[in-house]
Design an enzyme around this catalytic site. Structure first.
Site, PDB file in Angstrom:
ATOM      1  N   SER A 110      -3.669 -10.000  11.432  1.00  0.00           N
ATOM      2  CA  SER A 110      -2.507  -8.367  11.149  1.00  0.00           C
ATOM      3  C   SER A 110      -1.158  -8.777  10.067  1.00  0.00           C
ATOM      4  O   SER A 110      -0.721 -10.095   9.440  1.00  0.00           O
ATOM      5  CB  SER A 110      -2.092  -9.634  12.345  1.00  0.00           C
ATOM      6  OG  SER A 110      -0.879  -8.680  13.302  1.00  0.00           O
ATOM      7  N   ASP A 111      -0.911  -7.733   9.852  1.00  0.00           N
ATOM      8  CA  ASP A 111       0.322  -7.519   8.860  1.00  0.00           C
ATOM      9  C   ASP A 111       1.032  -6.298   9.626  1.00  0.00           C
ATOM     10  O   ASP A 111       0.653  -5.458  10.410  1.00  0.00           O
ATOM     11  CB  ASP A 111       0.002  -6.923   7.659  1.00  0.00           C
ATOM     12  CG  ASP A 111       0.975  -7.375   6.590  1.00  0.00           C
ATOM     13  OD1 ASP A 111       1.558  -8.559   6.012  1.00  0.00           O
ATOM     14  OD2 ASP A 111       1.920  -6.474   6.711  1.00  0.00           O
ATOM     15  N   GLN A 112       2.701  -6.933   9.303  1.00  0.00           N
ATOM     16  CA  GLN A 112       3.520  -5.670  10.203  1.00  0.00           C
ATOM     17  C   GLN A 112       4.063  -4.742   8.503  1.00  0.00           C
ATOM     18  O   GLN A 112       4.870  -5.453   7.872  1.00  0.00           O
ATOM     19  CB  GLN A 112       4.011  -6.047  11.036  1.00  0.00           C
ATOM     20  CG  GLN A 112       5.628  -5.106  11.821  1.00  0.00           C
ATOM     21  CD  GLN A 112       6.194  -5.409  12.611  1.00  0.00           C
ATOM     22  OE1 GLN A 112       7.527  -6.341  12.330  1.00  0.00           O
ATOM     23  NE2 GLN A 112       6.042  -5.778  13.860  1.00  0.00           N
ATOM     24  N   LYS A 170      -6.188 -10.620   4.848  1.00  0.00           N
ATOM     25  CA  LYS A 170      -5.635 -11.944   5.557  1.00  0.00           C
ATOM     26  C   LYS A 170      -7.527 -12.268   6.469  1.00  0.00           C
ATOM     27  O   LYS A 170      -7.658 -13.453   5.816  1.00  0.00           O
ATOM     28  CB  LYS A 170      -4.594 -12.131   5.819  1.00  0.00           C
ATOM     29  CG  LYS A 170      -3.763 -11.719   5.813  1.00  0.00           C
ATOM     30  CD  LYS A 170      -2.085 -11.149   6.835  1.00  0.00           C
ATOM     31  CE  LYS A 170      -0.968 -11.395   6.143  1.00  0.00           C
ATOM     32  NZ  LYS A 170       0.350 -10.630   7.040  1.00  0.00           N
TER      33      LYS A 170
END
Length: 197
Positions: free
Chosen positions: A67-69, A51
């Protein structure tokens, strides 16, 4: 150096606003499907980097936060449910079990990048079908990894949570972000320069 949040998430935008730094939000267009054999932790890290780098490609002079979760349930990645039935199935599976939410963040510029993963261990209460139904109808957490909207009613799903950063589960680990921004010379606690008189 301009600061860009590589996200369309209102949750991440609201979190980053806490630091009182000027930034803009841009949505990256990337494929978020896991690679064969990819662990939830590695998936979260790869997507956070992808990203940030996607936005950086169009804004080469910027400092970009991605950011990623990804929820880790017995080693399987669980992402955003996208629908009521999928969210219902996630919560039925999580009921009475421990899920680790990996929240990865990447801060990158043209010549350098940093990435960290901040895990949050969540033990879900044993949930009845009526409780799950009420929660899903109230919160509609279909855009939230693992259906766990902990900044709202989702906190009532939990028996216990453990993390080094209370903002990680909401979607952007601000302690890590501050540490990484300082490495790039941006300190949220430093007053902005005053304009010449």
């Amino acid at each position: 150096m301009s600061l860009i949040l590589a996200s369309s998430s209102p949750y991440r935008r609201e979190l980053l606003q806490r630091l009182r730094l000027p930034f803009q939000s841009l949505a990256p267009d990337i494929d978020e499907h896991p690679l064969p054999g990819e662990t939830p932790r590695l998936l979260a890290r790869r997507l956070a980097q992808a990203k940030a780098r996607r936005i950086l490609a169009d804004h080469p002079g910027a400092l970009v936060i991605g950011s990623d979760q990804v929820a880790d349930f017995n080693g399987r990645p669980m992402g955003k449910p996208g629908s009521y039935p999928a969210a219902q199935a996630q919560l039925q599976a999580f009921s009475g079990h421990t899920v680790v939410f990996h929240t990865a963040v990447c801060v990158c510029a043209e010549d350098d990048s940093l990435v960290e993963d901040v895990p949050t261990e969540c033990r879900f209460l044993p949930l009845t079908p009526a409780q799950i139904q009420h929660y899903l109808r109230t919160e509609q957490p279909f855009d939230t990894a693992g259906s766990a909207k902990a900044e709202a009613l989702g906190i009532a799903l939990m028996a216990q949570m453990r993390s080094d950063d209370p903002t990680a589960l909401i979607g952007l680990p601000l302690i890590a972000v501050c540490r990484m921004l300082r490495a790039f010379g941006i300190d949220p606690l430093s007053p902005p320069p005053t304009a010449p008189q």
